[in-house]
Design an enzyme around this catalytic site. Sequence first.
Site, short mmCIF file in Angstrom:
data_model
loop_
_atom_site.label_atom_id
_atom_site.label_comp_id
_atom_site.label_asym_id
_atom_site.label_seq_id
_atom_site.Cartn_x
_atom_site.Cartn_y
_atom_site.Cartn_z
N CYS A 116 0.84 -1.21 0.00
CA CYS A 116 0.00 0.00 0.00
C CYS A 116 0.87 1.25 0.00
CB CYS A 116 -0.92 -0.04 1.22
SG CYS A 116 -1.93 1.43 1.36
N CYS B 214 -0.40 4.07 2.26
CA CYS B 214 -0.22 3.82 3.70
C CYS B 214 1.25 3.99 4.10
CB CYS B 214 -0.62 2.38 4.07
SG CYS B 214 -2.16 1.84 3.39
N ASP B 215 2.17 3.42 3.33
CA ASP B 215 3.56 3.33 3.78
C ASP B 215 4.54 4.26 3.05
OD1 ASP B 215 2.81 1.36 5.58
OD2 ASP B 215 2.96 -0.21 4.06
C1 LIG Z 1 -5.06 2.05 1.21
C2 LIG Z 1 -6.50 2.07 0.81
C3 LIG Z 1 -7.15 3.28 0.66
C4 LIG Z 1 -8.51 3.29 0.32
N1 LIG Z 1 -9.12 4.51 0.21
C5 LIG Z 1 -10.45 4.55 -0.07
C6 LIG Z 1 -11.12 5.82 -0.09
O1 LIG Z 1 -10.52 6.88 0.12
N2 LIG Z 1 -12.45 5.80 -0.35
C7 LIG Z 1 -13.15 4.66 -0.59
O2 LIG Z 1 -14.37 4.72 -0.79
N3 LIG Z 1 -12.53 3.45 -0.59
C8 LIG Z 1 -11.20 3.38 -0.33
N4 LIG Z 1 -10.56 2.15 -0.31
C9 LIG Z 1 -11.35 0.94 -0.63
C10 LIG Z 1 -12.16 0.50 0.59
O3 LIG Z 1 -11.32 0.39 1.71
C11 LIG Z 1 -12.85 -0.85 0.33
O4 LIG Z 1 -13.56 -0.80 -0.89
C12 LIG Z 1 -13.83 -1.19 1.45
O5 LIG Z 1 -13.23 -1.02 2.71
C13 LIG Z 1 -14.33 -2.63 1.27
O6 LIG Z 1 -15.13 -2.98 2.37
P1 LIG Z 1 -15.54 -4.52 2.60
O7 LIG Z 1 -16.39 -4.52 3.82
O8 LIG Z 1 -16.08 -5.10 1.37
O9 LIG Z 1 -14.18 -5.30 2.87
P2 LIG Z 1 -13.09 -5.08 4.01
O10 LIG Z 1 -13.12 -3.71 4.54
O11 LIG Z 1 -11.83 -5.61 3.46
O12 LIG Z 1 -13.62 -6.03 5.18
C14 LIG Z 1 -13.56 -7.44 5.10
C15 LIG Z 1 -13.35 -7.99 6.49
O13 LIG Z 1 -13.51 -9.40 6.46
C16 LIG Z 1 -12.57 -9.98 7.34
N5 LIG Z 1 -12.39 -11.39 6.98
C17 LIG Z 1 -11.82 -11.90 5.87
N6 LIG Z 1 -11.83 -13.26 5.90
C18 LIG Z 1 -12.44 -13.60 7.07
C19 LIG Z 1 -12.73 -14.86 7.71
N7 LIG Z 1 -12.43 -16.02 7.14
N8 LIG Z 1 -13.33 -14.85 8.93
C20 LIG Z 1 -13.67 -13.66 9.52
N9 LIG Z 1 -13.39 -12.45 8.97
C21 LIG Z 1 -12.79 -12.42 7.77
C22 LIG Z 1 -11.34 -9.13 7.14
O14 LIG Z 1 -10.45 -9.23 8.24
C23 LIG Z 1 -11.94 -7.73 7.01
O15 LIG Z 1 -12.02 -7.05 8.25
C24 LIG Z 1 -9.21 2.09 0.05
C25 LIG Z 1 -8.54 0.87 0.18
C26 LIG Z 1 -7.21 0.86 0.56
C27 LIG Z 1 -6.51 -0.46 0.72
#
Ligand SMILES: Cc1cc2nc3c(=O)[nH]c(=O)nc-3n(C[C@H](O)[C@H](O)[C@H](O)COP(=O)(O)OP(=O)(O)OC[C@H]3O[C@@H](n4cnc5c(N)ncnc54)[C@H](O)[C@@H]3O)c2cc1C
Length: 310
Positions: free
Chosen positions: A133, A136-137
């Site tokens: 990332c 981030c880093d």
């Molecule tokens: C550096 C960075 C910057 C970003 N900036 C933006 C931004 O400015 N604006 C924006 O809209 N989006 C941004 N994004 C994208 C955004 O973060 C994601 O689209 C969003 O967080 C996805 O949400 P989610 O709930 O689908 O998945 P996630 O947030 O990835 O959540 C999935 C969760 O499931 C858990 N999990 C996985 N496998 C298991 C298992 N087997 N058992 C239990 N738990 C499990 C994981 O630990 C995690 O906590 C960014 C992404 C990154 C990496």
Amino acid sequence: MENWDVIIIGAGAAGLSAGIYTVRSGLKTLILEEKLPGGTIADAPTVVNYPGFDEISGGELAEKMTMHARKLGVTIHDLEPVTEMNLTDEKKIITTSKAAYEAKAVIVSTGSHYKEIGVKGEKEFRGRGVSYCGVCDGPFFKGKKVLVIGGGNSACITTLYLAGLAAQVTVTHRRKAFRAEESLVTDIASKGNVNVLWNTEVQEIKGNKQVTQVTLVDNTTGKTSELSVDAVFVQVGEAPNSQIAKASGVETDEHGYIKIDILQKTNLAGVFAAGDVTNHPVKQVGTAAGQGITAALEAYSYIRRPYYKK
Ligand SMILES: Cc1cc2nc3c(=O)[nH]c(=O)nc-3n(C[C@H](O)[C@H](O)[C@H](O)COP(=O)(O)OP(=O)(O)OC[C@H]3O[C@@H](n4cnc5c(N)ncnc54)[C@H](O)[C@@H]3O)c2cc1C
């Protein structure tokens, strides 16, 4: 075995939003999270595009979402990874590292992870110069020499971001041209501190406490060389965390993303998916939250008015 109306796997934006809507619909809701709640957005230093917050750190947004879900009555078990699921029967059984639970409906919102390149030193130096990332880093390597691996949009975006911080950015790409938007490629060409090595792959990442150099190989000649760097940013794409769902009979596309319809339904009755783990083309906090909400309301419809019994 504990009984729940809805079990949500993953406490990111999608899972937490789903939880807020299922408890508000009167459904007893458990979220199982393998790490700490909040999900991927916690890695973002700043978020400026989530409605209602003109500027907020990703960590704070993740915390606010978690507190909101908990305040409304969602039970969240953190540090409890789901290891197995039985989703084909009417009663869904979810097994974790600690227990087994039964649910009437399941929402899979497990997000995605960065792909690794699988070379020697990559795991060893992760967090000690190897990063996935740039945003981030990158700031840790201000004025230093960094390497970006990859040739797609994310590699190009990371390169441009790092070019504004690092003294020198080297990009290695295994092909002879980028596979990225033309405007990004043009911007990279205009940067005086970016050097692109085509047809080049990283063979090994080396260092002591931190990364100090990489061994490169030209994949057209097989010739190897050494390059001194302070950090390696691996940008070769992302992959969905869908293996457990897939093994339980949930259908995925050719890249492993869970196939959903417009109502977040998967191929299995009573199983829904939301967020970055799905084949929805947009991967953002807002879309993850929206998908979570739809999945929650559909789970409610499924439990209270089961269409499979009609
Ligand atoms: C550096 C960075 C910057 C970003 N900036 C933006 C931004 O400015 N604006 C924006 O809209 N989006 C941004 N994004 C994208 C955004 O973060 C994601 O689209 C969003 O967080 C996805 O949400 P989610 O709930 O689908 O998945 P996630 O947030 O990835 O959540 C999935 C969760 O499931 C858990 N999990 C996985 N496998 C298991 C298992 N087997 N058992 C239990 N738990 C499990 C994981 O630990 C995690 O906590 C960014 C992404 C990154 C990496």
